[in-house]
Scaffold this active site. Structure first.
Site, PDB file in Angstrom:
ATOM      1  CB  SER A 144      83.530 -13.606   2.613  1.00  0.00           C
ATOM      2  OG  SER A 144      82.225 -14.042   2.963  1.00  0.00           O
ATOM      3  CE1 TYR A 157      84.241 -11.425   7.496  1.00  0.00           C
ATOM      4  CE2 TYR A 157      82.247 -11.951   6.283  1.00  0.00           C
ATOM      5  CZ  TYR A 157      83.514 -12.295   6.697  1.00  0.00           C
ATOM      6  OH  TYR A 157      84.056 -13.489   6.318  1.00  0.00           O
TER       7      TYR A 157
HETATM    8  C1  BGC Z   1      81.456 -15.727   7.382  1.00  0.00           C
HETATM    9  C2  BGC Z   1      80.702 -16.768   8.169  1.00  0.00           C
HETATM   10  C3  BGC Z   1      79.445 -17.184   7.419  1.00  0.00           C
HETATM   11  C4  BGC Z   1      79.767 -17.545   6.000  1.00  0.00           C
HETATM   12  C5  BGC Z   1      78.551 -17.906   5.163  1.00  0.00           C
HETATM   13  C6  BGC Z   1      81.687 -16.209   5.989  1.00  0.00           C
HETATM   14  O1  BGC Z   1      82.358 -15.228   5.262  1.00  0.00           O
HETATM   15  O2  BGC Z   1      82.696 -15.467   8.009  1.00  0.00           O
HETATM   16  O3  BGC Z   1      80.364 -16.243   9.432  1.00  0.00           O
HETATM   17  O4  BGC Z   1      78.857 -18.296   8.048  1.00  0.00           O
HETATM   18  O5  BGC Z   1      80.442 -16.489   5.372  1.00  0.00           O
HETATM   19  O6  BGC Z   1      77.512 -16.980   5.319  1.00  0.00           O
END
Ligand code: BGC
Length: 256
Positions: A144, A157
């Protein structure tokens, strides 16, 4: 076809980015094991649909990536079905919004177990097969933008994704002698069920889009395109890298 007759395993492939990657891999000629989480008949159906109709062979395997015995069974089923494994995509992931001061151990462990431990076990089980086969392979993590940029309210996360980045870089070094390429894709805001709460709220959507230089959310297929590249022979000399697919989100700095 860029992945003709390769064998790929994609975790969390019954929706969102994983589903798009599984479908695109099949369209590129790969035989795909699509993984979905236990106890969800709609997920099973979606996982099967993801790889149907491409003229390649697909299997859908139920497994909780945070359980080693599930993962080892899934890799064994893939090898039993297709004779080998060439590509593993660690896509399964969850996020739980919780202010840090209210963080519970249970939620913390759940997020880290699925996102980080799951990615480690899948990589290990797949890499052991690849080493045995002796013909190299590809490990791809779907991380991410939050492996690098903060996301207040999502500490577990972010911690899992930051750790994935370091795990990826380590594995790239350890597995290079075996000709296993290890890379990360760092998606930004992609229109998938994980951020349904934003997609369904026009005000939140407006705010989110205003932070994205490209001016819109990404599509799962746009992440899948990069996954195909990383899984293909074109990425032979690419290892230890993060590929951002974020419409410029990580470059956005709010000064005022
Ligand atoms: C998350 C999303 C978020 C995006 C941008 C992703 O890794 O799962 O919830 O909108 O990042 O911030």
């Amino acid at each position: 076809m860029r992945l003709k007759d390769r064998v790929a395993l994609v975790t969390g492939a019954s929706s969102g980015i994983g589903e798009a990657i599984a479908a695109r891999f099949a369209a590129e000629g790969a035989h795909v094991c699509v993984n979905y989480r236990p106890g969800s008949p709609p997920d099973e159906a979606a996982a099967k649909r993801a790889v149907e109709g491409f003229g390649t062979r697909g299997i859908a395997v139920e497994a909780d990536v945070s359980r080693r015995e599930d993962v080892e069974r899934m890799v064994a089923e893939t090898v039993a079905a297709f004779g080998r494994i060439d590509i593993a995509v660690n896509n399964a992931g969850i996020e739980i919004k919780r202010p840090f001061l209210e963080q519970t151990d249970e939620e913390w462990h759940r997020v880290l177990d699925v996102n980080l431990y799951g990615a480690m076990v899948v990589s290990q089980a797949a890499a052991r097969e690849m080493v045995k086969q002796g013909t190299g392979g590809k490990l791809i993590f779907v991380s991410s933008v939050h492996e690098d940029i903060p996301f207040p309210g999502y500490t577990s996360y972010c911690a899992s994704k930051g750790a994935i980045r370091m795990m990826m870089r380590n594995l790239a070094m350890e597995l290079a002698p075996h000709r296993i390429n290890v890379n990360d894709i760092a998606p930004g805001a992609i229109a998938t069920p994980i951020n349904r709460y934003v997609l369904e709220d026009p005000e939140a959507m407006k705010n989110a889009v205003s932070e994205i230089p490209w001016g819109r959310f990404g599509r799962p297929e746009e992440v899948a395109g990069v996954a195909v590249f990383l899984a293909s022979d074109d990425a032979e000399y690419v290892t230890g890298s993060t590929y951002y697919v974020d419409g410029g989100l990580t470059q956005q700095v709010t000064l005022y």
